[in-house]
Design an enzyme around this catalytic site. Sequence first.
Site, PDB file in Angstrom:
ATOM      1  N   ARG A  93       4.887  -3.376  -6.460  1.00 14.84           N
ATOM      2  CA  ARG A  93       4.144  -3.053  -5.247  1.00 14.84           C
ATOM      3  C   ARG A  93       3.945  -4.249  -4.322  1.00 14.84           C
ATOM      4  O   ARG A  93       3.452  -4.083  -3.195  1.00 14.84           O
ATOM      5  CB  ARG A  93       2.789  -2.431  -5.609  1.00 14.84           C
ATOM      6  N   ARG A 139      -7.220  -3.862 -11.774  1.00 14.06           N
ATOM      7  CA  ARG A 139      -6.307  -4.325 -10.733  1.00 14.06           C
ATOM      8  C   ARG A 139      -6.893  -5.520  -9.954  1.00 14.06           C
ATOM      9  O   ARG A 139      -6.330  -6.600  -9.955  1.00 14.06           O
ATOM     10  CB  ARG A 139      -5.969  -3.179  -9.771  1.00 14.06           C
ATOM     11  N   HIS A 168      -8.656   2.193 -10.367  1.00 12.54           N
ATOM     12  CA  HIS A 168      -9.103   1.795  -9.033  1.00 12.54           C
ATOM     13  C   HIS A 168     -10.475   2.407  -8.778  1.00 12.54           C
ATOM     14  O   HIS A 168     -10.761   3.526  -9.232  1.00 12.54           O
ATOM     15  CB  HIS A 168      -8.159   2.307  -7.942  1.00 12.54           C
ATOM     16  N   CYS A 264      -6.284   7.825  -1.738  1.00 10.61           N
ATOM     17  CA  CYS A 264      -5.183   6.885  -1.947  1.00 10.61           C
ATOM     18  C   CYS A 264      -4.226   6.876  -0.762  1.00 10.61           C
ATOM     19  O   CYS A 264      -3.631   5.842  -0.439  1.00 10.61           O
ATOM     20  CB  CYS A 264      -4.401   7.246  -3.207  1.00 10.61           C
TER      21      CYS A 264
END
Length: 275
Positions: A93, A139, A168, A264
């Site tokens: 990513r 994360r 998340h 998201c």
Amino acid sequence: MLRRATARHYLMCRPTYFEVTEARTPWMDPDEPVNAAVACRQWEQLRDRLRALGHTVEELPPRPGAPEMVFAANGATVIDGRVLGARFTHRERVPEAAVHREWFLSHGVTAYREPEHLNEGEGDYAVTSSWLLAGHGFRTDLSSHAEAQEFFDRPVLALELVDPRYYHLDTALAVLDPAVDEIMYYPGAFSEASRAVLRHRFPDAVLANSTHAEALGLNAVSDGRHVLLPEAAQKLFPALRARGFEPIGIDLSELAKSGGGAKCCVQEIRGLASH
């Protein structure tokens, strides 16, 4: 209670190249095929519904080789026209951060900060009038919170995530009305210390259960009245209606194969003029 919607400015990215190639989260199964065409139709439904509600939605062009760019919320955090870029945990990513940076710089942003520490944008940052809620544990690094607090000049409330399904913050907590610090969250996603903080700071929050969370019901976009969330989370709708909100279910079943829901896909651009 009479709820009032506030016009918002969003950034989204079409899932043209969306696919699941590895299992980086409990939601991802490379052996379960992803239909990118269906994902695009579902994404369009979300985009079009936001526009129909009076919100501005700009589009970030998708890039080949970046299959998760559809999750635009992760690419930056924007408050009062100031942009804190993302620094992704997983190498797959990493290229997304540069695409977001290019977009903001080309749209007149002068207050852009390249992050020193790992942070995955609005995946782990949520904004209310009093707080910058900041997730960590999977994360985003805890060390990034001080960086965000200094850059945005807002007090940070650190919240530790302990369940790998909710990696998340935006999978476990949603801001329903930032003006009055109103949120909903799933207590089971957080450490005991963070649950105590949430109980103290948000005593009137909507509390979700495991069924709501497993349907990605906390991954929601709210304008202060309308709450867009996966239609699979319909069992959460009554609790929202009881508080005066209008829940709107969107079929996001293809994107859910990567653990993604409505939030998201939507990055809020606070304090930046639309083009």
